[in-house]
Scaffold this motif. Structure first.
Motif, PDB file in Angstrom:
ATOM      1  N   TRP A   1      67.956   8.685  11.684  1.00  0.00           N
ATOM      2  CA  TRP A   1      68.058   9.903  11.271  1.00  0.00           C
ATOM      3  C   TRP A   1      67.438  10.350   9.888  1.00  0.00           C
ATOM      4  CZ3 TRP A   1      71.381  13.182   7.919  1.00  0.00           C
ATOM      5  CH2 TRP A   1      71.330  14.340   8.088  1.00  0.00           C
ATOM      6  N   TRP A   2      68.052   9.417   9.107  1.00  0.00           N
ATOM      7  CA  TRP A   2      67.612   9.578   7.747  1.00  0.00           C
ATOM      8  C   TRP A   2      65.877   9.174   7.568  1.00  0.00           C
ATOM      9  CZ3 TRP A   2      68.816  12.617   4.406  1.00  0.00           C
ATOM     10  CH2 TRP A   2      70.126  12.939   4.159  1.00  0.00           C
ATOM     11  N   LEU A   3      65.315   8.307   8.498  1.00  0.00           N
ATOM     12  CA  LEU A   3      64.014   7.847   8.566  1.00  0.00           C
ATOM     13  C   LEU A   3      63.380   8.969   8.849  1.00  0.00           C
ATOM     14  CD1 LEU A   3      64.093   4.206   9.981  1.00  0.00           C
ATOM     15  CD2 LEU A   3      63.270   4.866   7.756  1.00  0.00           C
ATOM     16  N   LEU A   4      63.646   9.904   9.642  1.00  0.00           N
ATOM     17  CA  LEU A   4      63.000  10.883  10.058  1.00  0.00           C
ATOM     18  C   LEU A   4      63.126  12.178   9.265  1.00  0.00           C
ATOM     19  CD1 LEU A   4      61.560  12.735  12.568  1.00  0.00           C
ATOM     20  CD2 LEU A   4      63.920  13.191  13.490  1.00  0.00           C
ATOM     21  N   THR A   5      64.432  12.355   8.761  1.00  0.00           N
ATOM     22  CA  THR A   5      64.708  13.699   7.831  1.00  0.00           C
ATOM     23  C   THR A   5      64.054  13.307   6.514  1.00  0.00           C
ATOM     24  OG1 THR A   5      66.776  13.790   9.119  1.00  0.00           O
ATOM     25  CG2 THR A   5      66.481  15.051   7.072  1.00  0.00           C
ATOM     26  N   LEU A   6      63.971  12.374   5.785  1.00  0.00           N
ATOM     27  CA  LEU A   6      63.642  12.254   4.541  1.00  0.00           C
ATOM     28  C   LEU A   6      62.153  12.565   4.413  1.00  0.00           C
ATOM     29  CD1 LEU A   6      65.661   8.833   3.400  1.00  0.00           C
ATOM     30  CD2 LEU A   6      65.836  11.234   2.412  1.00  0.00           C
ATOM     31  N   GLY A   7      61.461  12.016   5.365  1.00  0.00           N
ATOM     32  CA  GLY A   7      59.982  12.414   5.421  1.00  0.00           C
ATOM     33  C   GLY A   7      59.769  13.749   5.207  1.00  0.00           C
ATOM     34  N   SER A   8      60.785  14.638   5.596  1.00  0.00           N
ATOM     35  CA  SER A   8      60.482  16.020   5.611  1.00  0.00           C
ATOM     36  C   SER A   8      61.044  16.741   4.372  1.00  0.00           C
ATOM     37  CB  SER A   8      61.064  17.025   6.671  1.00  0.00           C
ATOM     38  OG  SER A   8      62.447  17.003   6.710  1.00  0.00           O
ATOM     39  N   LEU A   9      61.836  15.961   3.595  1.00  0.00           N
ATOM     40  CA  LEU A   9      62.508  16.165   2.289  1.00  0.00           C
ATOM     41  C   LEU A   9      61.677  15.795   1.103  1.00  0.00           C
ATOM     42  CD1 LEU A   9      66.294  15.513   3.019  1.00  0.00           C
ATOM     43  CD2 LEU A   9      65.248  17.804   3.002  1.00  0.00           C
ATOM     44  N   GLN A  10      61.218  14.875   1.189  1.00  0.00           N
ATOM     45  CA  GLN A  10      60.395  14.184   0.004  1.00  0.00           C
ATOM     46  C   GLN A  10      59.270  14.787  -0.321  1.00  0.00           C
ATOM     47  OE1 GLN A  10      61.383   9.960   1.519  1.00  0.00           O
ATOM     48  NE2 GLN A  10      61.729   9.671  -0.835  1.00  0.00           N
ATOM     49  N   GLN A  11      58.936  14.803  -1.388  1.00  0.00           N
ATOM     50  CA  GLN A  11      57.817  15.156  -2.049  1.00  0.00           C
ATOM     51  C   GLN A  11      56.371  14.172  -1.837  1.00  0.00           C
ATOM     52  OE1 GLN A  11      56.419  15.901  -6.461  1.00  0.00           O
ATOM     53  NE2 GLN A  11      57.031  17.734  -5.696  1.00  0.00           N
ATOM     54  N   ARG A  12      56.905  12.919  -1.981  1.00  0.00           N
ATOM     55  CA  ARG A  12      56.093  11.898  -1.731  1.00  0.00           C
ATOM     56  C   ARG A  12      56.957  11.020  -0.774  1.00  0.00           C
ATOM     57  NH1 ARG A  12      55.736  12.692  -7.080  1.00  0.00           N
ATOM     58  NH2 ARG A  12      53.615  13.085  -8.183  1.00  0.00           N
ATOM     59  N   PRO A  13      56.721  11.261   0.549  1.00  0.00           N
ATOM     60  CA  PRO A  13      57.571  10.456   1.721  1.00  0.00           C
ATOM     61  C   PRO A  13      57.690   8.994   1.558  1.00  0.00           C
ATOM     62  CG  PRO A  13      56.479  12.231   2.590  1.00  0.00           C
ATOM     63  CD  PRO A  13      55.835  12.145   1.171  1.00  0.00           C
ATOM     64  N   ASP A  14      58.996   8.359   1.362  1.00  0.00           N
ATOM     65  CA  ASP A  14      59.182   6.998   1.396  1.00  0.00           C
ATOM     66  C   ASP A  14      60.454   6.827   1.944  1.00  0.00           C
ATOM     67  OD1 ASP A  14      58.894   4.219   1.052  1.00  0.00           O
ATOM     68  OD2 ASP A  14      59.600   4.210  -1.101  1.00  0.00           O
ATOM     69  N   PRO A  15      60.885   7.259   3.049  1.00  0.00           N
ATOM     70  CA  PRO A  15      62.145   7.044   3.551  1.00  0.00           C
ATOM     71  C   PRO A  15      62.868   5.488   3.695  1.00  0.00           C
ATOM     72  CG  PRO A  15      60.819   8.464   4.978  1.00  0.00           C
ATOM     73  CD  PRO A  15      59.995   7.933   3.967  1.00  0.00           C
ATOM     74  N   ALA A  16      61.898   4.517   4.064  1.00  0.00           N
ATOM     75  CA  ALA A  16      62.267   3.271   4.177  1.00  0.00           C
ATOM     76  C   ALA A  16      62.599   2.594   2.731  1.00  0.00           C
ATOM     77  CB  ALA A  16      61.389   2.248   4.757  1.00  0.00           C
ATOM     78  N   GLY A  17      61.754   3.114   1.839  1.00  0.00           N
ATOM     79  CA  GLY A  17      62.098   2.542   0.353  1.00  0.00           C
ATOM     80  C   GLY A  17      63.453   3.333   0.059  1.00  0.00           C
TER      81      GLY A  17
END
Length: 223
Positions: free
Chosen positions: A185-201
């Motif tokens: 869920w976070w791998l998907l969601t963080l991509g839309s939240l972050q200014q510079r997407p890096d969910p795995a990081g």
């Protein structure tokens, strides 16, 4: 009341609370009787009524004890040196772990879901969670999150989606799968939240901090 009697009363209340939580988590509110709680705790039914007045009183105590009040948990995420989004992700894994393994938290979640069958007003846990999430998103807004993110409505959506994810995952796969599905869920969601997407990081750093703190983050972060 002297200290010995006070300690004995606290021990009785605790044993009754823990027994009730285990039974509510396993059998639900309607499927659990005062006699069941008495038998599981090793105390008399009279002790149940003396300390909690009713089964409803015990249900309310279980919800209040862990599910609806998370200030101790949230207080661990006040370190300004840790990025707010990473604090939010770490907090979610702590809550998911509790919902999977802590009988009091599990019972609180089940009692909330069955609240219409309980003749007592149960506290709403989501206001506290939403406030904490709003605060963390507001802290992250200037540097980490996308410009279109509005903290309050985003927090409301995240909290409801999180709880829905936990509830549905447990129903379909069992409680042990919750933290792994939260990673997805976070791998998907963080991509839309972050200014510079890096969910795995983000997940990698959260896991590393958890390991340094002695927390069990491996399963939570996808291992």
């Amino acid at each position: 009341m002297d200290s010995t009697l006070q300690e004995r009363a606290r021990a009785t209340r605790r044993s009754l609370l823990e027994a009730a939580a285990l039974l509510f988590a396993e059998q639900g509110y309607a499927g659990t009787s005062v006699n069941d709680i008495s038998a599981r705790s090793g105390r008399t039914s009279g002790a149940v009524y003396f300390h909690y007045a009713s089964k409803e009183g015990l249900a309310l105590a279980v919800v209040q004890h862990r599910f609806a009040t998370w200030p101790g948990l949230a207080a661990r995420y006040t370190d300004r040196a840790e990025p707010p989004l990473e604090k939010l992700v770490a907090l979610s894994f702590d809550i998911a772990h509790a919902l999977a393994e802590d009988p009091l938290a599990r019972a609180g979640a089940r009692l909330w879901a069955e609240r219409d069958t309980i003749d007592a007003p149960l506290p709403d846990p989501f206001a506290l969670w939403t406030t904490a999430t709003t605060r963390l998103l507001a802290q992250a807004r200037t540097a980490a999150t996308s410009p279109h993110i509005r903290p309050a409505p985003t927090a409301r959506s995240l909290v409801r989606a999180f709880f829905g994810l936990c509830t549905l995952t447990e129903a379909l796969e069992g409680p042990t799968a919750v933290t792994a599905r939260l990673t997805d869920w976070w791998l998907l969601t963080l991509g839309s939240l972050q200014q510079r997407p890096d969910p795995a990081g983000v997940l990698r750093r959260v896991r590393a901090r958890g390991e340094r703190a002695g927390l069990r983050m491996g399963a939570a972060c996808g291992e």
